[in-house]
Write a protein that holds these residues in place. Structure first.
Motif, PDB file in Angstrom:
ATOM      1  N   ARG A  12     -10.491  92.304 -45.859  1.00 30.07           N
ATOM      2  CA  ARG A  12     -11.105  91.022 -46.174  1.00 30.07           C
ATOM      3  C   ARG A  12     -10.089  90.171 -46.904  1.00 30.07           C
ATOM      4  NH1 ARG A  12     -14.190  90.452 -51.703  1.00 30.07           N
ATOM      5  NH2 ARG A  12     -13.574  88.391 -51.115  1.00 30.07           N
ATOM      6  N   SER A  13     -10.320  88.894 -46.907  1.00 30.96           N
ATOM      7  CA  SER A  13      -9.458  87.979 -47.645  1.00 30.96           C
ATOM      8  C   SER A  13      -9.956  87.881 -49.075  1.00 30.96           C
ATOM      9  CB  SER A  13      -9.484  86.594 -46.998  1.00 30.96           C
ATOM     10  OG  SER A  13      -8.903  86.654 -45.718  1.00 30.96           O
ATOM     11  N   HIS A  14      -9.032  87.825 -50.012  1.00 32.40           N
ATOM     12  CA  HIS A  14      -9.366  87.661 -51.428  1.00 32.40           C
ATOM     13  C   HIS A  14      -8.814  86.313 -51.884  1.00 32.40           C
ATOM     14  CE1 HIS A  14     -10.946  91.672 -52.393  1.00 32.40           C
ATOM     15  NE2 HIS A  14     -10.139  92.072 -51.426  1.00 32.40           N
ATOM     16  N   VAL A  21       0.897  92.558 -59.239  1.00 34.05           N
ATOM     17  CA  VAL A  21       1.449  92.403 -57.890  1.00 34.05           C
ATOM     18  C   VAL A  21       2.367  93.569 -57.551  1.00 34.05           C
ATOM     19  CG1 VAL A  21       1.342  89.872 -57.891  1.00 34.05           C
ATOM     20  CG2 VAL A  21       3.399  91.006 -58.713  1.00 34.05           C
ATOM     21  N   PRO A  22       2.564  93.814 -56.267  1.00 36.46           N
ATOM     22  CA  PRO A  22       3.520  94.852 -55.879  1.00 36.46           C
ATOM     23  C   PRO A  22       4.951  94.393 -56.174  1.00 36.46           C
ATOM     24  CG  PRO A  22       2.651  93.736 -53.932  1.00 36.46           C
ATOM     25  CD  PRO A  22       1.911  93.202 -55.109  1.00 36.46           C
ATOM     26  N   THR A  23       5.793  95.356 -56.456  1.00 38.52           N
ATOM     27  CA  THR A  23       7.208  95.065 -56.682  1.00 38.52           C
ATOM     28  C   THR A  23       7.911  94.875 -55.341  1.00 38.52           C
ATOM     29  OG1 THR A  23       7.876  97.386 -56.563  1.00 38.52           O
ATOM     30  CG2 THR A  23       7.198  96.536 -58.752  1.00 38.52           C
ATOM     31  N   HIS A  24       9.118  94.375 -55.418  1.00 37.95           N
ATOM     32  CA  HIS A  24       9.941  94.247 -54.214  1.00 37.95           C
ATOM     33  C   HIS A  24      10.103  95.617 -53.551  1.00 37.95           C
ATOM     34  CE1 HIS A  24      13.101  92.701 -51.589  1.00 37.95           C
ATOM     35  NE2 HIS A  24      13.806  93.766 -51.913  1.00 37.95           N
ATOM     36  N   ALA A  25      10.381  96.632 -54.365  1.00 35.86           N
ATOM     37  CA  ALA A  25      10.573  97.986 -53.828  1.00 35.86           C
ATOM     38  C   ALA A  25       9.303  98.503 -53.153  1.00 35.86           C
ATOM     39  CB  ALA A  25      11.010  98.938 -54.942  1.00 35.86           C
ATOM     40  N   LEU A 121      -1.718  96.166 -44.300  1.00 30.29           N
ATOM     41  CA  LEU A 121      -1.075  97.229 -45.064  1.00 30.29           C
ATOM     42  C   LEU A 121      -1.236  97.011 -46.567  1.00 30.29           C
ATOM     43  CD1 LEU A 121       2.128  97.493 -42.871  1.00 30.29           C
ATOM     44  CD2 LEU A 121       0.362  99.268 -43.098  1.00 30.29           C
ATOM     45  N   LEU A 122      -1.060  95.775 -47.014  1.00 25.83           N
ATOM     46  CA  LEU A 122      -1.264  95.461 -48.436  1.00 25.83           C
ATOM     47  C   LEU A 122      -2.705  95.752 -48.841  1.00 25.83           C
ATOM     48  CD1 LEU A 122       0.803  92.177 -48.589  1.00 25.83           C
ATOM     49  CD2 LEU A 122       1.197  94.184 -50.056  1.00 25.83           C
ATOM     50  N   SER A 123      -3.626  95.352 -48.009  1.00 27.67           N
ATOM     51  CA  SER A 123      -5.041  95.598 -48.290  1.00 27.67           C
ATOM     52  C   SER A 123      -5.327  97.090 -48.404  1.00 27.67           C
ATOM     53  CB  SER A 123      -5.897  94.970 -47.186  1.00 27.67           C
ATOM     54  OG  SER A 123      -7.258  95.224 -47.402  1.00 27.67           O
ATOM     55  N   GLU A 124      -4.770  97.856 -47.503  1.00 31.57           N
ATOM     56  CA  GLU A 124      -4.995  99.307 -47.516  1.00 31.57           C
ATOM     57  C   GLU A 124      -4.364  99.958 -48.746  1.00 31.57           C
ATOM     58  OE1 GLU A 124      -6.645 102.887 -46.277  1.00 31.57           O
ATOM     59  OE2 GLU A 124      -7.158 100.796 -45.938  1.00 31.57           O
ATOM     60  N   GLN A 125      -3.345  99.317 -49.311  1.00 27.92           N
ATOM     61  CA  GLN A 125      -2.719  99.817 -50.537  1.00 27.92           C
ATOM     62  C   GLN A 125      -3.486  99.367 -51.781  1.00 27.92           C
ATOM     63  OE1 GLN A 125       0.212 101.878 -50.818  1.00 27.92           O
ATOM     64  NE2 GLN A 125      -0.471 102.190 -48.730  1.00 27.92           N
ATOM     65  N   GLY A 126      -4.570  98.603 -51.573  1.00 25.22           N
ATOM     66  CA  GLY A 126      -5.406  98.191 -52.692  1.00 25.22           C
ATOM     67  C   GLY A 126      -5.127  96.801 -53.233  1.00 25.22           C
ATOM     68  N   TRP A 127      -4.275  96.045 -52.567  1.00 30.74           N
ATOM     69  CA  TRP A 127      -3.949  94.696 -53.018  1.00 30.74           C
ATOM     70  C   TRP A 127      -4.898  93.685 -52.399  1.00 30.74           C
ATOM     71  CZ3 TRP A 127      -1.025  94.835 -57.047  1.00 30.74           C
ATOM     72  CH2 TRP A 127      -0.076  95.845 -57.180  1.00 30.74           C
ATOM     73  N   GLY A 128      -5.156  92.621 -53.123  1.00 30.64           N
ATOM     74  CA  GLY A 128      -5.915  91.504 -52.577  1.00 30.64           C
ATOM     75  C   GLY A 128      -4.950  90.555 -51.883  1.00 30.64           C
ATOM     76  N   VAL A 129      -5.327  90.079 -50.706  1.00 29.35           N
ATOM     77  CA  VAL A 129      -4.443  89.222 -49.911  1.00 29.35           C
ATOM     78  C   VAL A 129      -5.261  88.087 -49.297  1.00 29.35           C
ATOM     79  CG1 VAL A 129      -2.817  89.133 -47.969  1.00 29.35           C
ATOM     80  CG2 VAL A 129      -3.068  91.247 -49.267  1.00 29.35           C
ATOM     81  N   MET A 130      -4.653  86.901 -49.266  1.00 34.07           N
ATOM     82  CA  MET A 130      -5.238  85.749 -48.576  1.00 34.07           C
ATOM     83  C   MET A 130      -4.106  85.008 -47.884  1.00 34.07           C
ATOM     84  SD  MET A 130      -7.945  83.791 -48.063  1.00 34.07           S
ATOM     85  CE  MET A 130      -9.048  82.746 -48.940  1.00 34.07           C
ATOM     86  N   TRP A 131      -4.251  84.784 -46.578  1.00 37.74           N
ATOM     87  CA  TRP A 131      -3.261  84.008 -45.846  1.00 37.74           C
ATOM     88  C   TRP A 131      -3.667  82.549 -45.969  1.00 37.74           C
ATOM     89  CZ3 TRP A 131      -1.218  85.588 -40.369  1.00 37.74           C
ATOM     90  CH2 TRP A 131      -0.208  84.707 -39.962  1.00 37.74           C
ATOM     91  N   GLY A 161      -2.127  89.782 -54.874  1.00 32.97           N
ATOM     92  CA  GLY A 161      -2.357  90.172 -56.259  1.00 32.97           C
ATOM     93  C   GLY A 161      -3.347  91.313 -56.329  1.00 32.97           C
ATOM     94  N   GLY A 162      -3.713  91.655 -57.538  1.00 33.04           N
ATOM     95  CA  GLY A 162      -4.702  92.697 -57.727  1.00 33.04           C
ATOM     96  C   GLY A 162      -6.092  92.213 -57.328  1.00 33.04           C
ATOM     97  N   VAL A 163      -6.934  93.139 -56.968  1.00 30.27           N
ATOM     98  CA  VAL A 163      -8.319  92.807 -56.628  1.00 30.27           C
ATOM     99  C   VAL A 163      -9.119  92.771 -57.931  1.00 30.27           C
ATOM    100  CG1 VAL A 163     -10.392  93.557 -55.392  1.00 30.27           C
ATOM    101  CG2 VAL A 163      -8.124  93.899 -54.362  1.00 30.27           C
TER     102      VAL A 163
END
Length: 185
Positions: A12-14, A21-25, A121-131, A161-163
């Motif tokens: 879903r979009s957040h 936020v995730p790091t570059h690595a 992939l970001l969503s599955e890692q637990g991050w919130g994402v919105m395009w 970012g974080g959810v």
């Protein structure tokens, strides 16, 4: 149902995210997997740009210029704040290559596919994402702020970012897949 189907079904979009936020690595292996999208000719006609910190403010300033506003206009402050909605923006760039066999639209589709795969992939890692995109996405000031070449086009940004703890579950109206899948007879 397979794990993959369940993961995609949860996406879903957040529109609101926390400052975590995730790091570059942490992004690197996700980008490596996202690069596996179908890519006719293996042109890799895309690239991603991380915008963190002051880069987001500079993007906001470019948006204000693109809109023809000045700092005195109340709309300018609202527009300048848009890139500050998330601590990490990932610009999605169609980086078109010369090709006799792969049309520009198909190269743009590959870049969009990478962005969508990365959002999954970001969503599955637990991050919130919105395009996000908008009318200013392909303006000269915004293009220049990203340092894009003449052969490149900005498709938008993934706001990451974080959810938030109080995030409501995503609601998507279900479809009848038969309405969207037909057979060529």
């Amino acid at each position: 149902m397979s794990d993959l189907l369940e993961a995609v079904g949860r996406r879903r979009s957040h529109s609101k995210v926390t400052g975590e936020v995730p790091t570059h690595a942490e992004l690197l292996p996700l980008v490596a997997v996202a690069a596996r999208v179908a890519d006719h000719g293996a042109l890799r006609p895309w690239r991603l740009i991380e915008l963190r910190g002051e880069a987001r403010r500079r993007l906001g300033e470019a948006m204000v210029r693109a809109a023809g506003l000045t700092g005195a206009d109340p709309e300018a402050a609202r527009l300048a704040a848009k890139p500050l909605r998330a601590e990490l923006l990932i610009a999605v760039v169609a980086s078109r290559r010369e090709s006799e066999s792969v049309a520009v639209w198909e190269q743009d589709a590959v870049a969009a596919g990478v962005a969508h795969m990365l959002s999954l992939l970001l969503s599955e890692q637990g991050w919130g994402v919105m395009w996000r995109s908008g009318s200013l996405t392909r303006t000269r000031p915004v293009h220049d702020a990203h340092g894009l070449a003449a052969s490149e086009a900005l498709l938008g940004w993934l706001y990451v970012g974080g959810v938030p703890n109080d995030a409501k579950p995503g609601v998507r109206q279900s479809i009848d897949p038969g309405d969207f899948l037909s057979s060529f007879q």
